[in-house]
Design an enzyme around this catalytic site. Structure first.
Site, PDB file in Angstrom:
ATOM      1  N   GLU A 190       0.833  -1.293  -0.028  1.00 12.55           N
ATOM      2  CA  GLU A 190      -0.115   0.108   0.032  1.00 12.55           C
ATOM      3  C   GLU A 190       0.783   1.260  -0.011  1.00 12.55           C
ATOM      4  O   GLU A 190       0.474   2.378   0.357  1.00 12.55           O
ATOM      5  CB  GLU A 190      -1.028  -0.050   1.255  1.00 12.55           C
ATOM      6  CG  GLU A 190      -1.506  -1.201   1.636  1.00 12.55           C
ATOM      7  CD  GLU A 190      -2.436  -2.078   0.362  1.00 12.55           C
ATOM      8  OE1 GLU A 190      -2.522  -1.473  -0.619  1.00 12.55           O
ATOM      9  OE2 GLU A 190      -2.911  -3.211   0.746  1.00 12.55           O
ATOM     10  N   GLY A 259     -12.435   3.521 -18.802  1.00 15.55           N
ATOM     11  CA  GLY A 259     -13.818   3.914 -18.969  1.00 15.55           C
ATOM     12  C   GLY A 259     -14.392   4.275 -20.157  1.00 15.55           C
ATOM     13  O   GLY A 259     -15.584   4.174 -20.329  1.00 15.55           O
ATOM     14  N   ASP A 353      -1.544  -1.189 -10.130  1.00 15.87           N
ATOM     15  CA  ASP A 353      -1.657  -2.788  -9.616  1.00 15.87           C
ATOM     16  C   ASP A 353      -1.766  -3.630 -10.879  1.00 15.87           C
ATOM     17  O   ASP A 353      -2.671  -3.244 -11.995  1.00 15.87           O
ATOM     18  CB  ASP A 353      -3.186  -2.976  -8.996  1.00 15.87           C
ATOM     19  CG  ASP A 353      -3.150  -2.631  -7.587  1.00 15.87           C
ATOM     20  OD1 ASP A 353      -2.144  -2.521  -6.830  1.00 15.87           O
ATOM     21  OD2 ASP A 353      -4.136  -2.290  -6.952  1.00 15.87           O
TER      22      ASP A 353
END
Length: 536
Positions: A190, A259, A353
């Protein structure tokens, strides 16, 4: 080769929590691993290998977390992955037959080819061991492979330096066992950093780590070159900060490339669309509907799932090329703007990621392939680089004390420490203190006592995984995350009681070694802090 105006460091963080359930014939959460292998790692690695075969010179950085590497090498999970792929191929054969002459048939054939190629890539080309591809790309200089904290433990939320040290030392040793040499860099889970971390990294022989933008921007003193040059800490470890501009283009839900309405819709899946009796043989034994990785629809627009239009892979591939060109164009504009403001050519660090590419953003691996091709062939202002290459070429860096930080919501530990998961930390901190106490108390242990202490460390590492707290916050499979944390804590308590009572049950230790079969070389001595630079 002439010096470019600037450098681009693409960093892909590949990680999954350790999930292996030999006690069940099938287990839902193991699908996370099968999906990641099929949808992310094979598409990425196969493209990297193809680019290498065509003579492309490029450098990409990838984390391979110790937990993920262990799962890739595990025989049980490899056999279950083969079954998973055969299951999907059987389903797609039926889909092809049942949709003759339609666009859906073409899509089914598209997926059949992808699953067939994944099976061939893993089991024929690499003998069932996908780490062989990582190793090969590392050895050829195309991948810089780094490690991560051992079980993705979030270091700032650990109580003791010994706990931080155990996560780091275990990770470095595991990486060496998988890849034949110690890593130069580490991904802090993280991107979690506080002032206790870098001395531990230095003692472990690590050269660099990654931190979120504000970790350097709010460091002391303020950075001369912002996030576009690494800093060096007082411990002698270098830190690279995430570039917010390039991250936004990929991560942002509103402005990011994934998107685009032409791209594939993630949330509509044949596992929910098909007739139940038809799809049931391809579900888990509990019969509950779930995604099966066959998705026929495009994002389409701001419409409900039932109104999605059929997906067009050709149009989506073309759009991925357009987006790769746009991404490179923006990086060129960045380095032109920055070059006169930095002593050395600026470095733009873009960490993501890895599962964003392929799993969440289906076209992501194609985007990266186009980006590599365009970066190498279409211009000479921006060059792909791995961070240690930059350190070796430009050794002068600003001394700074970074600011405690993480990535994620609001830039601190909010995701991993909140009202929904705060209860775990009093137990975790107790276990950390107990581990340090017993490691010092029994420092000369051998035989069954040594085995028990090493397994005690494994249980501590597994309960420290930040994945459990993350899942509790996101609300996806909270019961599983809670169960896993409680199981490792319970095993830790029982084993600690046996050690303290001088009543070690070798059968119980063997049982734990078989179900939590990770870090075979784990050494409880890593929980003993000895080095003066760490204690300072």
């Amino acid at each position: 080769m002439s010096e470019p105006k600037g450098y681009l460091a693409i960093v892909l963080h590949a990680h999954l929590p350790f999930i292996r359930h030999s006690e069940f014939s099938d287990f839902l959460e193991e699908d996370w691993f099968f999906e990641a292998m099929t949808e992310t790692y094979v598409p990425l690695l196969s493209r990297f290998e193809q680019l290498r075969s065509e003579g492309f010179s490029f450098r990409i950085t990838m984390t391979v977390s110790p937990t993920l590497a262990t799962m890739m090498e595990d025989g049980l999970l490899r056999s279950r992955l083969a079954h998973y792929l055969d299951n999907r191929l059987d389903l797609l054969e039926k889909e092809i037959k049942n949709n003759r002459g339609s666009h859906t048939e073409a899509l089914a054939r598209h997926y059949y080819a992808e699953f067939s190629n994944a099976k061939d890539f893993i089991f024929n080309r690499h003998g069932g061991r996908l780490l062989n591809s990582f190793r090969s790309l590392k050895d050829s200089g195309h991948l810089e492979i780094i490690t991560c904290t051992a079980t993705h433990g979030l270091l700032p939320l650990m109580k003791s330096v010994s706990a931080i040290q155990s996560q780091v030392v275990t990770a470095v040793n595991a990486h060496e066992s998988f890849f034949g040499q110690k890593p130069r860099g580490i991904w802090l889970a993280e991107c979690g950093y506080d002032e206790r971390v870098d001395p531990v990294l230095a003692d472990a022989g690590l050269d660099y780590f990654f931190i979120d933008s504000h970790g350097i921007l709010f460091g002391d003193p303020q950075p001369v070159y912002g996030v576009y040059a690494p800093i060096i800490t007082e411990s002698g470890v270098n830190a690279f900060a995430r570039d917010p501009e390039s991250s936004k283009q990929v991560w942002s839900q509103k402005e990011g490339y994934p998107g685009d309405f032409i791209y594939r819709e993630f949330y509509r899946d044949l596992g929910y669309d098909a007739d139940y009796d038809y799809i049931k043989p391809y579900l888990h034994s509990d019969g509950v509907r779930r995604g099966v990785g066959v998705k026929y629809h495009a994002i389409t627009g701001n419409v409900d799932l039932g109104s999605k239009q059929l997906y067009d892979p050709v149009r989506a591939r073309e759009r991925a090329g357009e987006h790769a060109g746009n991404f490179l164009f923006n990086r060129q504009a960045q380095v032109r703007h920055l070059r006169g403001r930095t002593q050395a050519p600026p470095i733009i660090v873009s960490p993501y990621d890895a599962e964003l590419f392929g799993h969440w953003w289906y076209e992501g691996p194609q985007f990266l392939e186009y980006l590599i091709r365009k970066t190498v062939h279409d211009q000479n202002e921006v060059r792909l680089v791995a961070c240690p290459d930059y350190l070796d070429q430009y050794p002068v860096r600003q001394l700074q004390k970074p600011n405690p930080s993480t990535w994620g919501s609001e830039g601190h530990q909010l995701v991993w420490l909140n009202g929904g998961n705060a209860w775990i930390y009093r137990h975790q901190h107790w276990a950390e203190e107990k581990m340090e106490e017993m490691a010092n108390r029994f420092s000369q242990a051998d035989g069954d006592l040594r085995r028990a202490l090493n397994q005690l460390l494994r249980e501590l590492l597994l309960l420290q995984s930040s994945d459990w707290a993350f899942i509790m916050t996101t609300g996806t499979t909270v019961s599983y995350a809670t169960k896993r944390f409680r199981e490792h804590l319970d095993r830790f308590r029982k084993l600690a009681d046996q050690i303290e009572g001088n009543k070690i049950d070798p059968g119980f230790v063997s049982y734990l070694e078989s179900i939590d079969c990770i870090f075979p070389s784990a050494d409880f001595h890593s929980a003993i802090v000895r080095n003066s630079s760490v204690l300072a």
